[in-house]
Design a protein around this motif. Structure first.
Motif, PDB file in Angstrom:
ATOM      1  N   THR A   8       0.827  -1.208   0.000  1.00 20.00           N
ATOM      2  CA  THR A   8       0.000   0.000   0.000  1.00 20.00           C
ATOM      3  C   THR A   8       0.861   1.257   0.000  1.00 20.00           C
ATOM      4  O   THR A   8       0.385   2.349  -0.258  1.00 20.00           O
ATOM      5  CB  THR A   8      -0.920   0.031   1.241  1.00 20.00           C
ATOM      6  N   ASP A   9       2.146   1.100   0.333  1.00 22.79           N
ATOM      7  CA  ASP A   9       3.057   2.244   0.361  1.00 22.79           C
ATOM      8  C   ASP A   9       4.418   1.752  -0.127  1.00 22.79           C
ATOM      9  O   ASP A   9       5.065   0.941   0.538  1.00 22.79           O
ATOM     10  CB  ASP A   9       3.172   2.791   1.787  1.00 22.79           C
ATOM     11  N   ALA A  10       4.797   2.243  -1.298  1.00 27.11           N
ATOM     12  CA  ALA A  10       5.985   1.661  -1.940  1.00 27.11           C
ATOM     13  C   ALA A  10       7.292   2.297  -1.507  1.00 27.11           C
ATOM     14  O   ALA A  10       8.346   1.685  -1.569  1.00 27.11           O
ATOM     15  CB  ALA A  10       5.846   1.775  -3.452  1.00 27.11           C
ATOM     16  N   HIS A  11       7.260   3.532  -1.070  1.00 31.59           N
ATOM     17  CA  HIS A  11       8.514   4.247  -0.833  1.00 31.59           C
ATOM     18  C   HIS A  11       8.577   4.859   0.560  1.00 31.59           C
ATOM     19  O   HIS A  11       8.870   6.044   0.714  1.00 31.59           O
ATOM     20  CB  HIS A  11       8.726   5.302  -1.917  1.00 31.59           C
ATOM     21  N   ASN A  12       8.288   4.032   1.549  1.00 32.22           N
ATOM     22  CA  ASN A  12       8.371   4.513   2.925  1.00 32.22           C
ATOM     23  C   ASN A  12       9.736   4.133   3.501  1.00 32.22           C
ATOM     24  O   ASN A  12      10.133   2.974   3.453  1.00 32.22           O
ATOM     25  CB  ASN A  12       7.246   3.857   3.743  1.00 32.22           C
ATOM     26  N   GLY A  13      10.427   5.107   4.037  1.00 26.32           N
ATOM     27  CA  GLY A  13      11.786   4.866   4.532  1.00 26.32           C
ATOM     28  C   GLY A  13      11.854   4.152   5.867  1.00 26.32           C
ATOM     29  O   GLY A  13      12.931   3.746   6.306  1.00 26.32           O
ATOM     30  N   LEU A  14      10.704   3.990   6.529  1.00 20.14           N
ATOM     31  CA  LEU A  14      10.685   3.333   7.836  1.00 20.14           C
ATOM     32  C   LEU A  14      10.465   1.831   7.638  1.00 20.14           C
ATOM     33  O   LEU A  14       9.387   1.393   7.248  1.00 20.14           O
ATOM     34  CB  LEU A  14       9.563   3.936   8.690  1.00 20.14           C
ATOM     35  N   ARG A  15      11.532   1.063   7.912  1.00 26.34           N
ATOM     36  CA  ARG A  15      11.479  -0.390   7.699  1.00 26.34           C
ATOM     37  C   ARG A  15      12.229  -1.082   8.823  1.00 26.34           C
ATOM     38  O   ARG A  15      13.092  -0.484   9.461  1.00 26.34           O
ATOM     39  CB  ARG A  15      12.152  -0.780   6.381  1.00 26.34           C
ATOM     40  N   CYS A  16      11.905  -2.351   9.030  1.00 27.09           N
ATOM     41  CA  CYS A  16      12.632  -3.129  10.031  1.00 27.09           C
ATOM     42  C   CYS A  16      12.982  -4.492   9.445  1.00 27.09           C
ATOM     43  O   CYS A  16      12.159  -5.122   8.777  1.00 27.09           O
ATOM     44  CB  CYS A  16      11.772  -3.274  11.285  1.00 27.09           C
ATOM     45  N   PHE A  17      14.210  -4.923   9.694  1.00 31.16           N
ATOM     46  CA  PHE A  17      14.698  -6.206   9.171  1.00 31.16           C
ATOM     47  C   PHE A  17      15.242  -7.051  10.312  1.00 31.16           C
ATOM     48  O   PHE A  17      15.901  -6.526  11.222  1.00 31.16           O
ATOM     49  CB  PHE A  17      15.848  -6.000   8.181  1.00 31.16           C
TER      50      PHE A  17
ATOM     51  N   ALA B  14      14.399   1.822  -3.349  1.00 28.88           N
ATOM     52  CA  ALA B  14      13.137   1.430  -2.710  1.00 28.88           C
ATOM     53  C   ALA B  14      12.429   0.362  -3.536  1.00 28.88           C
ATOM     54  O   ALA B  14      11.895  -0.616  -2.995  1.00 28.88           O
ATOM     55  CB  ALA B  14      12.242   2.652  -2.521  1.00 28.88           C
ATOM     56  N   SER B  15      12.431   0.549  -4.861  1.00 26.71           N
ATOM     57  CA  SER B  15      11.816  -0.452  -5.742  1.00 26.71           C
ATOM     58  C   SER B  15      12.644  -1.729  -5.771  1.00 26.71           C
ATOM     59  O   SER B  15      12.101  -2.834  -5.786  1.00 26.71           O
ATOM     60  CB  SER B  15      11.671   0.101  -7.161  1.00 26.71           C
ATOM     61  N   GLU B  16      13.979  -1.560  -5.793  1.00 25.97           N
ATOM     62  CA  GLU B  16      14.853  -2.737  -5.808  1.00 25.97           C
ATOM     63  C   GLU B  16      14.648  -3.561  -4.537  1.00 25.97           C
ATOM     64  O   GLU B  16      14.586  -4.791  -4.570  1.00 25.97           O
ATOM     65  CB  GLU B  16      16.320  -2.315  -5.909  1.00 25.97           C
ATOM     66  N   LEU B  17      14.511  -2.856  -3.423  1.00 25.56           N
ATOM     67  CA  LEU B  17      14.331  -3.528  -2.134  1.00 25.56           C
ATOM     68  C   LEU B  17      13.081  -4.408  -2.133  1.00 25.56           C
ATOM     69  O   LEU B  17      13.096  -5.544  -1.632  1.00 25.56           O
ATOM     70  CB  LEU B  17      14.239  -2.468  -1.024  1.00 25.56           C
ATOM     71  N   ILE B  18      12.024  -3.893  -2.745  1.00 16.99           N
ATOM     72  CA  ILE B  18      10.774  -4.660  -2.809  1.00 16.99           C
ATOM     73  C   ILE B  18      10.978  -5.926  -3.645  1.00 16.99           C
ATOM     74  O   ILE B  18      10.506  -7.008  -3.291  1.00 16.99           O
ATOM     75  CB  ILE B  18       9.641  -3.773  -3.375  1.00 16.99           C
TER      76      ILE B  18
END
Lengths: 245, 126
Positions: free
Chosen positions: A167-176, A194-198
Motif C-alpha cells: 500500500t506504500d511503496a517508498h516509505n523509509g521506515l522499515r525493520c529487518f 526502494a523499488s529494488e528492495l521490494i
C-alpha cells in the motif's frame, strides 16, 4: 503466521518493545545535508535506542560533525553515492557490529519514534522477518495532494512491476531481522533502491508485512523530497537496472 | 573527390589504430568493432554507389539513408555500451566508498555529549 501477508490489521495503540530488544537493534539513518535537523532526530531516536548509525552520504554541510557528536556511530561516504548506497553501508556496519534487528529511519524528521516499536515488535517476536511502514494504512500530516498522487502512482508501479501488493511503496521506515538483512543487499545507489528492495524481498521469500505508521510532512521535509522529474528518473534507472545487471 | 580522400584517410587511420590495439590485446572486442566500422566506412567512401545498391536490396531508397540509419544504430549501441560501463564504474566507486566508510567509522561512547567521538577501529565488532 503465513508469509507475505499484506497489511495485517494493527491497532493504533502504542506497542512497547522490551529494552533488551531495543539494545540489540541498530537504527540506520542515511543523511545528506541534514545538518540543521539531524541532531534533533538522533536525540529523539537515542531516547529509546542505544545503537544509532548515521551514514553521512558525502554532505557538503556540517552533517558529519553533527552525526559524530550526537550519534553512537557515524560513518561518512567520501563522495555522495545516494540514499540506497548509504543505507546499505549502514546495514553492513550494523551486521558487522552484531545487530539482531535493523531499522531504517529517515533523517529529515518525518518519522515518529513510537512507530519504530510497532515495526520492531513483529520482527522481534519472530512472526515476520521484514516489516514495512505504510503511511496509507496509518496517517499523514500535511501531505500535499500532488505528493499523494505521486506516491499513489509509485504504489501502482510497484504492484505492476514488482508484483507486490503493497500500500506504500517508498516509505523509509522499515525493520529487518538479521537473517533478512544478511540476505538482502541493496545495489541501487540512489532513490530507486526502494523499488529494488521490494524486488529483493519478493525474491528472498521472507515473511513480511506492512505496519501503519504516521508521516509528518514539514516545510523542510517537503523541500527535501522528490520532485516529479526525479520520480521519472527513478523509474528510468530502475528499469535500466532490471535490464542491465 | 577531396572529401572522399579525407574520409578515407580519417577512417584508414582509425582502422590502423584499432589494428594496433587489437594486436596488443587492448579491448579486443571493441577494437574489432571499430575496425569493422572503419573498413565499411572506407569502402563506402571509395565506392559510394555500392551503398545505394545495398540500400535498394534492403528496401531503402538511397545509400545516404542507409548510412544515416547505420550511424544512428551504431551511436545508440555506443551510448548503451558506455552506459553499462558507467554503471559498472559507479558500482565499483560505491563499493570503494563503502569500504572506506566502514573502516573509518567513528564511535562515540557517550553519544550526545561533546567531543567524545573517536575512531571505531573498523567494523570488526561482532
Amino acid at each position: 503466521m503465513p508469509p507475505n501477508e499484506t497489511a495485517p490489521t494493527k491497532t493504533q495503540a502504542a506497542t512497547v518493545v522490551a529494552q533488551a530488544v531495543r539494545d540489540r537493534t541498530f537504527v540506520v539513518i542515511a543523511a545528506y545535508n541534514e545538518g540543521s535537523v539531524l541532531a534533533e532526530v538522533v536525540r529523539e531516536v537515542q531516547r529509546s535506542f542505544l545503537n544509532v548509525v548515521v551514514v553521512d552520504d558525502g554532505s557538503t554541510d556540517e552533517t558529519f560533525n553533527v552525526a559524530r557528536h550526537s550519534a553512537r556511530y557515524a560513518l561518512r561516504h567520501a563522495v555522495n553515492r545516494g540514499q540506497g548506497a548509504a543505507l546499505q553501508t549502514g546495514i553492513e556496519f550494523a551486521l558487522l557490529r552484531g545487530a539482531a534487528f535493523i531499522v531504517t529511519f529517515d533523517a529529515d524528521g518525518q518519522h515518529r519514534l513510537e512507530d519504530v516499536d510497532r515495526l520492531l515488535e513483529p520482527v522481534a517476536s519472530g512472526s515476520y522477518d521484514i516489516t514495512l511502514g505504510s503511511r496509507f494504512l496509518g496517517a499523514t500530516v500535511n501531505l500535499p495532494w500532488t505528493r499523494r498522487v505521486m506516491l499513489g502512482l509509485g504504489v501502482l508501479f510497484t504492484r505492476i512491476v514488482n508484483r507486490m501488493p503493497l500500500t506504500d511503496a517508498h516509505n523509509g521506515l522499515r525493520c529487518f531481522s538479521r537473517r533478512a538483512a544478511e540476505q538482502i543487499t541493496i545495489t541501487a545507489d540512489r532513490m530507486e533502491h526502494a523499488s529494488e528492495l521490494i524486488d529483493l524481498i519478493r525474491k528472498a521469500k521472507l515473511p513480511w508485512c506492512e505496519i501503519p505508521v504516521e508521516i509528518r510532512y514539514t516545510e523542510y521535509s517537503l523541500a527535501k523530497g522528490q520532485s516529479s522529474g526525479a520520480a521519472l528518473r527513478i523509474v528510468f534507472h530502475y528499469i535500466m537496472s532490471r535490464i542491465v545487471r | 573527390m577531396s572529401f572522399q580522400v579525407f574520409l578515407i584517410v580519417v577512417f584508414g587511420l582509425i582502422g590502423v589504430v584499432s589494428i594496433l590495439t587489437l594486436v596488443r590485446g587492448i579491448a579486443p572486442k571493441l577494437s574489432l568493432v571499430v575496425l569493422g566500422i572503419s573498413l565499411a566506412a572506407c569502402a563506402a567512401a571509395i565506392w559510394p554507389d555500392v551503398t545505394t545498391v545495398i540500400a535498394n536490396k534492403l528496401g531503402i531508397d538511397t545509400g545516404t539513408h542507409l548510412i544515416l540509419y547505420c550511424t544512428v544504430l551504431v551511436m545508440m549501441a555506443g551510448f548503451f555500451f558506455f552506459y553499462i560501463r558507467l554503471r559498472q564504474l559507479r558500482r565499483e566507486l560505491t563499493l570503494m566508498v563503502r569500504h572506506v566508510a566502514l573502516m573509518q567509522a567513528v564511535e562515540s561512547p557517550t553519544p550526545g555529549s561533546s567531543a567524545q567521538a573517536h575512531e571505531a577501529s573498523g567494523p570488526e565488532g561482532k
